[in-house]
Design a protein around this motif. Structure first.
Motif, PDB file in Angstrom:
ATOM      1  N   ALA A  12      11.916  -0.325  -9.607  1.00  0.00           N
ATOM      2  CA  ALA A  12      12.376  -0.315 -10.996  1.00  0.00           C
ATOM      3  C   ALA A  12      11.562   0.640 -11.853  1.00  0.00           C
ATOM      4  O   ALA A  12      11.992   1.011 -12.948  1.00  0.00           O
ATOM      5  CB  ALA A  12      12.291  -1.727 -11.583  1.00  0.00           C
ATOM      6  N   GLN A  13      10.369   1.045 -11.361  1.00  0.00           N
ATOM      7  CA  GLN A  13       9.540   1.961 -12.153  1.00  0.00           C
ATOM      8  C   GLN A  13       9.706   3.403 -11.711  1.00  0.00           C
ATOM      9  O   GLN A  13       8.871   4.246 -12.014  1.00  0.00           O
ATOM     10  CB  GLN A  13       8.066   1.555 -12.025  1.00  0.00           C
ATOM     11  N   LYS A  14      10.774   3.667 -10.967  1.00  0.00           N
ATOM     12  CA  LYS A  14      10.997   5.026 -10.463  1.00  0.00           C
ATOM     13  C   LYS A  14      11.002   6.046 -11.608  1.00  0.00           C
ATOM     14  O   LYS A  14      10.290   7.046 -11.550  1.00  0.00           O
ATOM     15  CB  LYS A  14      12.309   5.051  -9.688  1.00  0.00           C
ATOM     16  N   PRO A  15      11.803   5.832 -12.679  1.00  0.00           N
ATOM     17  CA  PRO A  15      11.761   6.850 -13.738  1.00  0.00           C
ATOM     18  C   PRO A  15      10.493   6.764 -14.600  1.00  0.00           C
ATOM     19  O   PRO A  15       9.794   7.749 -14.775  1.00  0.00           O
ATOM     20  CB  PRO A  15      13.011   6.569 -14.552  1.00  0.00           C
ATOM     21  N   VAL A  16      10.237   5.565 -15.147  1.00  0.00           N
ATOM     22  CA  VAL A  16       9.116   5.432 -16.091  1.00  0.00           C
ATOM     23  C   VAL A  16       8.280   4.228 -15.682  1.00  0.00           C
ATOM     24  O   VAL A  16       8.818   3.189 -15.322  1.00  0.00           O
ATOM     25  CB  VAL A  16       9.630   5.222 -17.534  1.00  0.00           C
ATOM     26  N   TRP A  17       6.970   4.385 -15.751  1.00  0.00           N
ATOM     27  CA  TRP A  17       6.078   3.262 -15.468  1.00  0.00           C
ATOM     28  C   TRP A  17       6.250   2.190 -16.539  1.00  0.00           C
ATOM     29  O   TRP A  17       6.516   2.482 -17.700  1.00  0.00           O
ATOM     30  CB  TRP A  17       4.628   3.717 -15.460  1.00  0.00           C
TER      31      TRP A  17
ATOM     32  N   PHE B  84       0.833  -1.204   0.000  1.00  0.00           N
ATOM     33  CA  PHE B  84       0.000   0.000   0.000  1.00  0.00           C
ATOM     34  C   PHE B  84       0.866   1.251   0.000  1.00  0.00           C
ATOM     35  O   PHE B  84       0.521   2.270  -0.573  1.00  0.00           O
ATOM     36  CB  PHE B  84      -0.921  -0.001   1.210  1.00  0.00           C
ATOM     37  N   SER B  85       1.987   1.168   0.720  1.00  0.00           N
ATOM     38  CA  SER B  85       2.953   2.257   0.739  1.00  0.00           C
ATOM     39  C   SER B  85       4.279   1.621   1.138  1.00  0.00           C
ATOM     40  O   SER B  85       4.314   0.443   1.488  1.00  0.00           O
ATOM     41  CB  SER B  85       2.509   3.335   1.732  1.00  0.00           C
TER      42      SER B  85
ATOM     43  N   GLN C  93       4.221   5.115  -6.123  1.00  0.00           N
ATOM     44  CA  GLN C  93       4.991   6.310  -6.471  1.00  0.00           C
ATOM     45  C   GLN C  93       4.106   7.385  -7.085  1.00  0.00           C
ATOM     46  O   GLN C  93       3.189   7.090  -7.838  1.00  0.00           O
ATOM     47  CB  GLN C  93       6.092   5.943  -7.474  1.00  0.00           C
ATOM     48  N   GLY C  94       4.435   8.627  -6.768  1.00  0.00           N
ATOM     49  CA  GLY C  94       3.690   9.745  -7.327  1.00  0.00           C
ATOM     50  C   GLY C  94       4.099  11.016  -6.633  1.00  0.00           C
ATOM     51  O   GLY C  94       4.574  10.972  -5.494  1.00  0.00           O
ATOM     52  N   PRO C  95       3.907  12.145  -7.292  1.00  0.00           N
ATOM     53  CA  PRO C  95       4.347  13.398  -6.683  1.00  0.00           C
ATOM     54  C   PRO C  95       3.369  13.926  -5.644  1.00  0.00           C
ATOM     55  O   PRO C  95       2.192  13.558  -5.645  1.00  0.00           O
ATOM     56  CB  PRO C  95       4.413  14.350  -7.894  1.00  0.00           C
TER      57      PRO C  95
ATOM     58  N   PRO D 133       0.853  11.627  -0.371  1.00  0.00           N
ATOM     59  CA  PRO D 133       1.535  10.487   0.263  1.00  0.00           C
ATOM     60  C   PRO D 133       1.328   9.202  -0.541  1.00  0.00           C
ATOM     61  O   PRO D 133       0.344   9.070  -1.273  1.00  0.00           O
ATOM     62  CB  PRO D 133       0.868  10.399   1.637  1.00  0.00           C
ATOM     63  N   PRO D 134       2.276   8.257  -0.401  1.00  0.00           N
ATOM     64  CA  PRO D 134       2.224   7.049  -1.235  1.00  0.00           C
ATOM     65  C   PRO D 134       0.926   6.266  -1.112  1.00  0.00           C
ATOM     66  O   PRO D 134       0.403   5.764  -2.114  1.00  0.00           O
ATOM     67  CB  PRO D 134       3.401   6.212  -0.742  1.00  0.00           C
ATOM     68  N   LEU D 135       0.387   6.183   0.127  1.00  0.00           N
ATOM     69  CA  LEU D 135      -0.854   5.410   0.321  1.00  0.00           C
ATOM     70  C   LEU D 135      -1.981   5.987  -0.531  1.00  0.00           C
ATOM     71  O   LEU D 135      -2.722   5.263  -1.197  1.00  0.00           O
ATOM     72  CB  LEU D 135      -1.234   5.434   1.803  1.00  0.00           C
ATOM     73  N   VAL D 136      -2.058   7.317  -0.550  1.00  0.00           N
ATOM     74  CA  VAL D 136      -3.125   7.964  -1.312  1.00  0.00           C
ATOM     75  C   VAL D 136      -2.938   7.698  -2.803  1.00  0.00           C
ATOM     76  O   VAL D 136      -3.893   7.375  -3.521  1.00  0.00           O
ATOM     77  CB  VAL D 136      -3.134   9.484  -1.028  1.00  0.00           C
ATOM     78  N   TRP D 137      -1.695   7.783  -3.255  1.00  0.00           N
ATOM     79  CA  TRP D 137      -1.436   7.508  -4.673  1.00  0.00           C
ATOM     80  C   TRP D 137      -1.838   6.090  -5.048  1.00  0.00           C
ATOM     81  O   TRP D 137      -2.461   5.856  -6.077  1.00  0.00           O
ATOM     82  CB  TRP D 137       0.052   7.706  -5.001  1.00  0.00           C
ATOM     83  N   PHE D 138      -1.452   5.157  -4.153  1.00  0.00           N
ATOM     84  CA  PHE D 138      -1.771   3.754  -4.440  1.00  0.00           C
ATOM     85  C   PHE D 138      -3.273   3.552  -4.537  1.00  0.00           C
ATOM     86  O   PHE D 138      -3.787   2.911  -5.452  1.00  0.00           O
ATOM     87  CB  PHE D 138      -1.183   2.874  -3.331  1.00  0.00           C
ATOM     88  N   MET D 139      -3.998   4.168  -3.579  1.00  0.00           N
ATOM     89  CA  MET D 139      -5.459   4.004  -3.566  1.00  0.00           C
ATOM     90  C   MET D 139      -6.078   4.651  -4.802  1.00  0.00           C
ATOM     91  O   MET D 139      -6.981   4.079  -5.414  1.00  0.00           O
ATOM     92  CB  MET D 139      -6.047   4.637  -2.299  1.00  0.00           C
TER      93      MET D 139
END
Lengths: 152, 339
Positions: B198-203, B119-120, B277-279, B282-288
């Motif tokens: 591994a997807q840090k730069p590009v999905w 989730f994060s 990941q996302g700008p 927070p990561p949990l919110v991005w994942f959701m």
């Protein structure tokens, strides 16, 4: 040559199918923000069309401000389900007979409309009542004269 | 949940501290993780059923549930309470132990798969180094449960639904695995955290669009969702494999379906959409956000497309998806070797 053409056809079919799927998705997503077309029944109610057949009711005429029923009993006789009961009275000897009581057991009515057709005074019609859920069988018996009084 | 980082803080907490010291880090994480998962599964299913009904309603130009709570928000809760109050009927000719066991078994993969889902960076119960494999191996248990339920009900509709389900899920597991493999060989790991890193730069969806599409199609088929809902085709098979199930047993099948939807969406997010990941947020919110966007897509597809015929379903898996997935895997391997 033959097989390459079938393969080409196969690929074309896949591409065409994929395109049609996307078009379908576009159609449904366009519907999502649109206005709701269904009637929210208990809060919103429709009036029925003139052709709608509810139980029968008496027409109010302008000349006497009431029905024209003469209690001839033709409707009660022609009714195939025997659900109509009419009673009338004669106030004076010179008067016409006038209907005073008119009951129809709507739970057994088959809505054939023979009573409306046969009425010599043309005082019967179909109501546009559609909320016809009852808690007991007796509630299905409609007092048409009372209805006419209340509708004033 | 990284026990080392959180362990330092845990001991100082007033209520949880003694429990943590009594259970030890591993068991503590397991217990808390299980509680969180159980809570999340329920809330997720309640919310998703509401969303599904709302989306279906608005697509068909009607409002969906409106009566219980504001905009029908509590409708699924009310339905859940109603289902709990219902009688558990077992058909007389049913195979009773199997009939009893099937709804329990379908719930196990739904629970176990949540253990791996990241989730994060911190909120992951176990970051196994065979994460993806575990999800695949455990989620294939659900076929067993569907088969058991269908067989034990001793009902023709249930049995046909179960037979269809087995054929379908086995067919669609292959393209699902193959498309996942093309991602796996790109990042050389089964570990969820490493796949996301591994997807840090590009999905990965940029490199693997075909694999992503195949994965999403396969995942829809795996979760028995329309247009691949042949195991429970309402209009032909009453309710398919869960025709005979009532009350809470039926609710468990339903719960498992929506949990599986979330799991497949979470897997797709981890594999192709950069995980948490996302700008800014927070990561949990991005994942959701990513998960529920995908789930919305699945619901949208369900209310758009008609159900496939069985031969179309099988042809689609074996003639289109599997060759495409194999070709995609081959090309990925060749390109990776060349680069």
């Amino acid at each position: 040559m033959e097989s390459s053409q079938t393969f080409k056809k196969f690929i074309q079919e896949i591409l065409f199918g994929a395109k049609s799927l996307v078009i379908g998705l576009w159609i449904t997503i366009k519907r999502m923000p649109q206005r709701i077309v269904t009637v929210q029944y208990p809060r919103q109610k429709l009036t029925m069309f003139p052709n709608f057949r509810g139980h029968i009711e008496a027409i109010r005429f302008a000349d006497n401000g009431s029905h024209h029923c003469v209690a001839c009993g033709l409707c009660a006789r022609i009714c195939p389900s025997h659900v109509i009961k009419v009673q009338g009275e004669k106030r004076k000897a010179s008067d016409h007979k006038r209907g005073t009581l008119y009951y129809i057991d709507f739970t057994k009515c088959s809505l054939c409309g023979l009573c409306v057709d046969i009425c010599p005074e043309k005082t019967l019609t179909f109501s546009r009542e559609y909320e016809l859920a009852y808690r007991s069988r007796w509630e299905g018996v409609v007092d048409i004269m009372k209805r006419l009084e209340e509708s004033k | 949940m990284n026990s080392n980082i959180q362990g330092i803080q845990m001991k100082d907490l007033p209520l949880i501290g003694p429990v943590y010291q009594f259970l030890g880090p591993d068991v503590f994480v397991a217990v808390v993780g299980l509680l969180l998962i159980l809570g999340f599964v329920q809330i997720n299913a309640l919310a998703l059923i509401w969303v599904e009904r709302k989306v279906a309603g608005h697509i068909q130009l009607r409002p969906g549930p409106m009566e219980v709570g504001p905009h029908g928000l509590l409708q699924t809760l009310a339905d859940g309470i109603k289902l709990m109050g219902k009688e558990l009927i077992t058909p007389q000719m049913a195979d009773k132990p199997l009939y009893w066991l099937a709804p329990i078994i379908i719930f196990i993969p739904a629970l176990v798969c949540f253990v791996i889902i990241p989730f994060s960076p911190l909120l992951q119960v176990r970051d196994l180094n065979v994460g993806i494999l575990l999800i695949f191996s455990v989620s294939s248990l659900s076929v067993l449960s569907i088969l058991m339920g269908g067989w034990a009900s001793n009902n023709k509709y249930s049995l046909i639904g179960a037979a269809r389900s087995v054929a379908q899920i086995i067919a669609y597991e292959i393209p699902l695995l193959l498309s996942t493999m093309s991602v796996i060989i790109m990042c050389n790991s089964f570990k969820m955290s490493e796949i996301i890193a591994a997807q840090k730069p590009v999905w990965f969806i940029v490199f693997q669009p075909i694999a992503a599409i195949i994965f999403l199609i396969g995942a829809t088929a795996e979760t028995n969702r329309a247009p691949f809902d042949l195991p429970e085709a309402e209009s032909e098979l009453v309710a398919g494999f869960h025709t005979e199930y009532t009350g809470m047993r039926f609710a468990l099948f339903f719960l498992a379906e929506y949990s599986n939807m979330f799991i497949t969406a979470a897997m797709a997010v981890t594999l192709f959409f950069g995980g948490w990941q996302g700008p800014l947020l927070p990561p949990l919110v991005w994942f959701m956000i990513k998960c529920y966007t995908l789930i919305f897509g699945v619901i949208w597809v369900r209310w758009t497309f008609p159900r496939l015929r069985f031969d179309q379903l099988m042809n689609f898996a074996w003639k289109i998806l599997i060759p495409a997935a194999l070709l995609n895997l081959l090309i990925t391997a060749v390109v990776l070797k060349a680069v």
